[in-house]
Design a protein around this motif. Structure first.
Motif, PDB file in Angstrom:
ATOM      1  N   VAL A 172      12.606 -38.162 -47.367  1.00 44.37           N
ATOM      2  CA  VAL A 172      13.286 -37.569 -46.211  1.00 44.37           C
ATOM      3  C   VAL A 172      12.325 -36.600 -45.525  1.00 44.37           C
ATOM      4  O   VAL A 172      11.730 -35.735 -46.172  1.00 44.37           O
ATOM      5  CB  VAL A 172      14.576 -36.836 -46.627  1.00 44.37           C
ATOM      6  CG1 VAL A 172      15.238 -36.213 -45.416  1.00 44.37           C
ATOM      7  CG2 VAL A 172      15.536 -37.797 -47.318  1.00 44.37           C
ATOM      8  N   PHE A 173      12.191 -36.761 -44.197  1.00 49.21           N
ATOM      9  CA  PHE A 173      11.266 -35.932 -43.425  1.00 49.21           C
ATOM     10  C   PHE A 173      12.048 -35.246 -42.296  1.00 49.21           C
ATOM     11  O   PHE A 173      12.376 -35.878 -41.284  1.00 49.21           O
ATOM     12  CB  PHE A 173      10.141 -36.792 -42.843  1.00 49.21           C
ATOM     13  CG  PHE A 173       9.385 -37.582 -43.878  1.00 49.21           C
ATOM     14  CD1 PHE A 173       8.332 -37.026 -44.569  1.00 49.21           C
ATOM     15  CD2 PHE A 173       9.762 -38.889 -44.165  1.00 49.21           C
ATOM     16  CE1 PHE A 173       7.636 -37.759 -45.527  1.00 49.21           C
ATOM     17  CE2 PHE A 173       9.075 -39.632 -45.112  1.00 49.21           C
ATOM     18  CZ  PHE A 173       8.012 -39.066 -45.805  1.00 49.21           C
ATOM     19  N   PRO A 174      12.379 -33.947 -42.454  1.00 49.95           N
ATOM     20  CA  PRO A 174      13.126 -33.233 -41.404  1.00 49.95           C
ATOM     21  C   PRO A 174      12.183 -32.689 -40.328  1.00 49.95           C
ATOM     22  O   PRO A 174      11.050 -32.303 -40.619  1.00 49.95           O
ATOM     23  CB  PRO A 174      13.802 -32.101 -42.180  1.00 49.95           C
ATOM     24  CG  PRO A 174      12.878 -31.840 -43.334  1.00 49.95           C
ATOM     25  CD  PRO A 174      12.227 -33.147 -43.685  1.00 49.95           C
ATOM     26  N   SER A 175      12.673 -32.671 -39.105  1.00 48.49           N
ATOM     27  CA  SER A 175      11.877 -32.090 -38.014  1.00 48.49           C
ATOM     28  C   SER A 175      11.893 -30.567 -38.065  1.00 48.49           C
ATOM     29  O   SER A 175      10.979 -29.913 -37.548  1.00 48.49           O
ATOM     30  CB  SER A 175      12.416 -32.571 -36.662  1.00 48.49           C
ATOM     31  OG  SER A 175      13.770 -32.155 -36.491  1.00 48.49           O
ATOM     32  N   HIS A 176      12.956 -29.991 -38.650  1.00 49.25           N
ATOM     33  CA  HIS A 176      13.083 -28.544 -38.769  1.00 49.25           C
ATOM     34  C   HIS A 176      13.569 -28.200 -40.179  1.00 49.25           C
ATOM     35  O   HIS A 176      14.340 -28.944 -40.780  1.00 49.25           O
ATOM     36  CB  HIS A 176      14.082 -27.973 -37.745  1.00 49.25           C
ATOM     37  CG  HIS A 176      13.672 -28.181 -36.325  1.00 49.25           C
ATOM     38  ND1 HIS A 176      13.769 -29.401 -35.698  1.00 49.25           N
ATOM     39  CD2 HIS A 176      13.169 -27.307 -35.396  1.00 49.25           C
ATOM     40  CE1 HIS A 176      13.344 -29.292 -34.441  1.00 49.25           C
ATOM     41  NE2 HIS A 176      12.976 -28.034 -34.242  1.00 49.25           N
ATOM     42  N   ARG A 177      13.118 -27.073 -40.663  1.00 50.28           N
ATOM     43  CA  ARG A 177      13.560 -26.597 -41.971  1.00 50.28           C
ATOM     44  C   ARG A 177      14.991 -26.088 -41.870  1.00 50.28           C
ATOM     45  O   ARG A 177      15.356 -25.402 -40.907  1.00 50.28           O
ATOM     46  CB  ARG A 177      12.623 -25.490 -42.456  1.00 50.28           C
ATOM     47  CG  ARG A 177      13.031 -24.834 -43.771  1.00 50.28           C
ATOM     48  CD  ARG A 177      12.020 -23.761 -44.138  1.00 50.28           C
ATOM     49  NE  ARG A 177      11.860 -22.780 -43.076  1.00 50.28           N
ATOM     50  CZ  ARG A 177      12.662 -21.724 -42.901  1.00 50.28           C
ATOM     51  NH1 ARG A 177      13.705 -21.537 -43.718  1.00 50.28           N
ATOM     52  NH2 ARG A 177      12.433 -20.867 -41.921  1.00 50.28           N
TER      53      ARG A 177
END
Length: 268
Positions: A172-177
């Motif tokens: 999973v790669f989020p654009s924002h923390r």
């Protein structure tokens, strides 16, 4: 046989036994005609010794069954011919339909056998690939956050994903923390989920931050209220300051609420 028949046979006639291509001689190669039309030994015979010709089917790679980590594959028959022109029996090493899992290709053996017992095999490999992206189990809804100070820290429920092959174990790669700070405005948050086969899916939602403006009370008697947006670098705050007109001042005393020089609009 005609060279050695009855009393008129040509004695001492010698015959050599030969077979056509694809056949082998079993028994005696040379036989001699004796008196009274009798061979000195039993004649050899030609038996089929050539293997059948067989052609295996060709398989393309198959996709998985929807929401599963395998597929059920129908196995077509191979084709075969024999030099004898007689029927050939073809058998498969696996029954059809064949259950094939991702990452576990199956080698299928096809064997053709003629009436003489000669056999030949060919092989075909059945492969199932994962071309199905993960599923989004849950994705946060768009939400508006009101605040009296900027930037504002925002938290949301983590999106959940599930894959037909890898289960819950996906990248999973989020654009924002989660818990990042945002300025006012709309911000698109993207979570990219990817399985081991590099199939991917996105969860996207909007975080909107609005500057909260508190209701302003009526100014005090003989006074006024001044409100504005106070900026400190990237931080902003909605601030109000009460003032007294010339010749007036705030009442002070033990029973009087304490007054402050400014008030910041914030969430209680």
């Amino acid at each position: 046989d005609q060279a050695c028949q009855g009393a008129n046979s040509d004695c001492k006639s010698i015959c050599r036994m030969e077979c056509n291509s694809g056949y082998s001689l079993k028994g005696n190669t040379l036989v001699t005609c004796q008196g009274l039309g009798v061979w000195d030994r039993e004649q050899g015979s030609c038996e089929d010794s050539e293997q059948p010709a067989i052609t295996c089917p060709t398989f393309n790679k198959f996709n998985t069954k929807a929401n599963h980590n395998y597929n059920m594959i129908d196995l077509p028959d191979a084709t075969a011919t024999d030099n004898s022109g007689l029927k050939v029996t073809i058998k498969k090493s696996h029954s059809s339909p064949l259950k094939v899992y991702v990452g576990s290709p199956v080698r299928v053996t096809y064997t053709a056998t003629d009436v003489a017992g000669n056999s030949r095999s060919c092989y075909a490999t059945v492969t199932v690939e994962d071309n199905e992206p993960p599923k989004v189990v849950s994705c946060p809804p768009d939400k508006v956050y009101k605040t009296g100070t900027l930037p504002h820290t925002v938290f949301w429920g983590e999106p959940k994903f599930h894959d037909n092959v890898d289960g819950d174990v996906v990248d999973v790669f989020p654009s924002h923390r989660n818990g990042a700070s945002f300025q006012k405005g709309k911000h698109k948050i993207t979570y990219l989920s990817r399985d081991k086969a590099l199939n991917s899916v996105k969860c996207e939602f909007i975080v909107e931050v609005e500057m909260m403006k508190c209701s302003v009370d009526a100014p005090p008697k003989h006074g006024a209220v001044q409100c504005n947006i106070k900026k400190d670098g990237v931080a902003e705050a909605f601030v109000c300051s009460p003032l007294c007109k010339d010749g007036a001042w705030f009442i002070q005393g033990a029973d009087v609420p304490k007054m402050y020089n400014f008030y910041v609009c914030a969430i209680r």
